[in-house]
Every structure is written in structure tokens, then in C-alpha cells.
Enzyme design. Structure first.
Site, PDB file in Angstrom:
ATOM      1  CB  THR A  65     -51.207   0.116  19.328  1.00  0.00           C
ATOM      2  OG1 THR A  65     -52.224   0.593  20.199  1.00  0.00           O
ATOM      3  CG2 THR A  65     -51.454   0.607  17.912  1.00  0.00           C
TER       4      THR A  65
ATOM      5  CG  HIS B 105     -23.871  30.534  17.717  1.00  0.00           C
ATOM      6  ND1 HIS B 105     -23.031  30.146  16.695  1.00  0.00           N
ATOM      7  CD2 HIS B 105     -25.119  30.557  17.181  1.00  0.00           C
ATOM      8  CE1 HIS B 105     -23.732  29.940  15.594  1.00  0.00           C
ATOM      9  NE2 HIS B 105     -25.004  30.179  15.858  1.00  0.00           N
TER      10      HIS B 105
ATOM     11  CE  LYS C  34     -49.765   1.369  23.269  1.00  0.00           C
ATOM     12  NZ  LYS C  34     -51.220   1.619  23.288  1.00  0.00           N
TER      13      LYS C  34
ATOM     14  CG  ASN D  77     -22.026  26.521  15.501  1.00  0.00           C
ATOM     15  OD1 ASN D  77     -21.460  26.334  16.571  1.00  0.00           O
ATOM     16  ND2 ASN D  77     -21.534  27.303  14.558  1.00  0.00           N
TER      17      ASN D  77
ATOM     18  CG  PHE E   7     -17.238  30.208   9.989  1.00  0.00           C
ATOM     19  CD1 PHE E   7     -17.292  29.189   9.063  1.00  0.00           C
ATOM     20  CD2 PHE E   7     -18.164  31.236   9.903  1.00  0.00           C
ATOM     21  CE1 PHE E   7     -18.257  29.173   8.061  1.00  0.00           C
ATOM     22  CE2 PHE E   7     -19.135  31.239   8.918  1.00  0.00           C
ATOM     23  CZ  PHE E   7     -19.184  30.201   7.992  1.00  0.00           C
TER      24      PHE E   7
END
Length: 286
Positions: free
Chosen positions: A56, A244, A11, A242, A156
Site C-alpha cells: 500500500t 427539518h 490505501k 431531510n 408534504f
């Protein structure tokens, strides 16, 4: 020959709110719970025989009932109790309880903090996944959707280029992400709230302290810091999209832009994922 492969059922989306009015300000716990069972359920699949199938709906009711006594502390303790409860059924080999908690904090009024007015804290979602079997419980906790930003100390460069590469190399850029992290606790862990605070504060400290030449390197630095500081953590997995932020070219308007105005994008994004773990555990497993 045809056979049944791995299977489980359960569930999900059980939304529970627990209110403690015995303290001021009142304490609100707001959790989303999931339960999944694995075990001897082959007859239900192959023959339509439900004799061993725990409904459930029972999982839902159990989640509410155990929240009364077990959700007054850490979500890990609640998840351990919830998953362990279903091992009373001999046909259940493994039970998993997943809990995601969103926080509510007292509203600050002109007279001070309210005893009953609350505002939702959207800074992060706390998580835990507990898998219980006859050998015990394995606990993995963490955070989801933590928005983090570095306005400097990130770059980078030095990456390979081909005819499709247009990305310029930078030594000072914005780093923005919506982080998901989870860490596995070893045996003997128990102060769940304290350990969670320690692990997350270490992640934040190391995020701010270092220069990041890449998100790959940042995950290594932060994961290593957590393992060095929190002995109860065996490994940590992080997922860093990431998001941007590109510097906007204002030259068509006769204006310069020395890293002041950015265009924030949500898609497309880079996705960096990695696990940092204790090497002695890997060696011991062999």
C-alpha cells in the site's frame, strides 16, 4: 468446507496538494485519494505469502507521482491514469481509484483577485470513482455535502396516518438538505469538466424550478432532467437527508409567526435515496 470470499485491499486518506505557479492566479488542486486492488491475493490470506501483494505504500507513492503529470486537468483523468497504472501487475484483476476534491479560490482584495492568496470553497466536494480492469475504465462522478435550501415551493401532504402520527400536512414548507449525488458515465464520455458542470447545473436548475410534493418526487424530477440533458450519463443516484426546519410557536410570547422564525435541526433527519436510470440499459443488460 471453508473458503475465502470477496476481498480487496488498498490505501486511503492520501492527501495531495498540487500547486501550479505558472499561471496567475496560481492554481491549487487539493484532493483526497484512495486506491483499492482486487485479484489473485488468496495466498496472502490463506498462507501468509506476500509474493503478489503490491504494498500500500507503493500505492501512496504512485498517487503522488502521477499527480505531477495527470492532476493538471479533471480528477476523472487522474483517476483513470492512477487505477490503470496498477493493471501492469498481472495479479491485479481490478483497480479502483477514488478521488475527492475540495476547491480553493483566489481571495478578493481591495486591489482585485490575489495571485497567491486563497480561500477554501466549502460549497461542495467534487468526487469520482474509477474502476479499471482489462475491459476498460468505468467512471462515476458526483458531488458530496452540497447544502441546498428551498424557502418555498415545497410541501408534504396526503400521507397515511396512525395513532403515532403527529406530523401536520403542509403545502408550503422549508426544504433543506446536504446532498450527495453520483452519476455513471457511459462509453464515449470524455469532457469530464464540461460534463460535470452540465450535470450539476441541471440538478440546481431543476431543484429551483419545480414544486416539490416530496423529496422522493424531487429526486425523480432532478434525475430525469439530468438524463434528458446529458446524454453521456447513464444513471444517477442521489441521497437527500431531510434536515427539518420547524416553525417556532411564538404564541406564548404574544407574537405571531407567519413562516418567519424556524428551529433548524440536524438530528433526527429523514433520509431519501433513489437511483434514476435509462430503462433501455436495463433491458439491454438482460
Amino acid at each position: 468446507m471453508i473458503e475465502l470470499g470477496a476481498n480487496r485491499y488498498g490505501k486511503g486518506g492520501i492527501h495531495i496538494v498540487r500547486v501550479d505557479r505558472s499561471r496567475e492566479p496560481h492554481v491549487v488542486r487539493d484532493v483526497y485519494v484512495g486506491v483499492a486492488l482486487e485479484g489473485d491475493f488468496g495466498a496472502a490470506h490463506r498462507e501468509g505469502d506476500n509474493a503478489l501483494v503490491v504494498p500500500t505504500d507503493t500505492m501512496k507513492n504512485t498517487s503522488f507521482a502521477l499527480a505531477k503529470d495527470h492532476l493538471d486537468g479533471a480528477i476523472e483523468a487522474y483517476a483513470i491514469a492512477l487505477s490503470g497504472h496498477f493493471l501492469q501487475f498481472p495479479q491485479v484483476a481490478r483497480a479502483t481509484a477514488t478521488v475527492r476534491e475540495v476547491a480553493w479560490q483566489p481571495l478578493t482584495t481591495s486591489a482585485g483577485p490575489s495571485d497567491h492568496g486563497m480561500v477554501r470553497d466549502t460549497s461542495m466536494t467534487r468526487t469520482t470513482v474509477v474502476v479499471s480492469d482489462r475491459d476498460g475504465a468505468r467512471v462515476r462522478s458526483g458531488v458530496e455535502d452540497v447544502a441546498l435550501m428551498k424557502t418555498t415551493k415545497s410541501g408534504f401532504s396526503g400521507f397515511p396516518r396512525d395513532r403515532f402520527t403527529t406530523l401536520p400536512e403542509v403545502d408550503d414548507r422549508m426544504m433543506v438538505s446536504k446532498v450527495t449525488a453520483s452519476w455513471a458515465y457511459g462509453k464515449g464520455a470524455g469532457d469530464w469538466d464540461g460534463l460535470h458542470r452540465q450535470a450539476f447545473s441541471t440538478l440546481v436548475d431543476s431543484f429551483c424550478d419545480h414544486f416539490s410534493p416530496s423529496l422522493q418526487n424531487s429526486i425523480w424530477i432532478m434525475g430525469k432532467a439530468i438524463l434528458e440533458r446529458v446524454a453521456e450519463v447513464d444513471e444517477i443516484t442521489m441521497s437527500w437527508p431531510n434536515l427539518h426546519h420547524w416553525i417556532v410557536d411564538l404564541s406564548p410570547f404574544g407574537m405571531d409567526n407567519d413562516k418567519v422564525i424556524y428551529h433548524a435541526t440536524s438530528e433526527p433527519y429523514g433520509m431519501i435515496e433513489a437511483t434514476v436510470r435509462r430503462s433501455e440499459l436495463e433491458a439491454g443488460a438482460g
